[in-house]
Scaffold this motif. Structure first.
Motif, short mmCIF file in Angstrom:
data_model
loop_
_atom_site.label_atom_id
_atom_site.label_comp_id
_atom_site.label_asym_id
_atom_site.label_seq_id
_atom_site.Cartn_x
_atom_site.Cartn_y
_atom_site.Cartn_z
N MET A 11 53.16 42.91 18.18
CA MET A 11 51.74 43.01 17.87
C MET A 11 50.95 41.91 18.57
N LYS A 12 51.50 40.68 18.63
CA LYS A 12 50.85 39.60 19.35
C LYS A 12 50.67 39.95 20.82
N ILE A 13 51.71 40.51 21.40
CA ILE A 13 51.66 40.87 22.81
C ILE A 13 50.59 41.95 23.03
N ILE A 14 50.56 42.95 22.17
CA ILE A 14 49.58 44.04 22.31
C ILE A 14 48.16 43.51 22.16
N LYS A 44 52.94 31.69 29.49
CA LYS A 44 54.08 30.77 29.39
C LYS A 44 54.44 30.53 27.93
N LEU A 45 53.45 30.35 27.07
CA LEU A 45 53.72 30.14 25.65
C LEU A 45 54.40 31.36 25.04
N LEU A 46 53.94 32.54 25.40
CA LEU A 46 54.58 33.76 24.89
C LEU A 46 56.02 33.87 25.36
N VAL A 47 56.27 33.54 26.62
CA VAL A 47 57.63 33.59 27.16
C VAL A 47 58.52 32.60 26.41
N HIS A 52 62.87 31.54 22.59
CA HIS A 52 63.33 30.91 21.35
C HIS A 52 63.89 31.98 20.40
N ARG A 53 63.19 33.08 20.29
CA ARG A 53 63.64 34.17 19.43
C ARG A 53 64.98 34.72 19.92
N GLN A 54 65.11 34.87 21.22
CA GLN A 54 66.36 35.37 21.79
C GLN A 54 67.50 34.40 21.50
N ASP A 55 67.24 33.10 21.63
CA ASP A 55 68.27 32.11 21.33
C ASP A 55 68.71 32.22 19.87
#
Length: 64
Positions: A11-14, A44-47, A52-55
């Motif tokens: 949702m943030k990305i959208i 960059k912040l979104l990436v 972090h989520r992936q980790d």
């Protein structure tokens, strides 16, 4: 694909995508550069959030 099954992140990305599409692009070259720099920083912040989520997910998978 970036957000995976994380509905909040998706949702943030959208929302950000919609903001960028609706934003007016400045015509002054310096303002345009500043605008692009701001977009790059926010991307960059979104990436970083996604990484972090992936980790976190990878750590949970290792524990399982």
């Amino acid at each position: 694909l970036v957000a995976g099954y994380n509905a909040k992140l998706r949702m943030k990305i959208i929302k950000r995508w919609q903001e960028l599409e609706q934003a007016t692009v400045p015509t002054d070259p310096l303002l345009l550069i500043a605008h692009i720099a701001q977009q790059a920083y926010e991307t960059k912040l979104l990436v970083q959030q996604v990484a972090h989520r992936q980790d976190s997910i990878e750590q949970v998978i290792k524990e399982v």
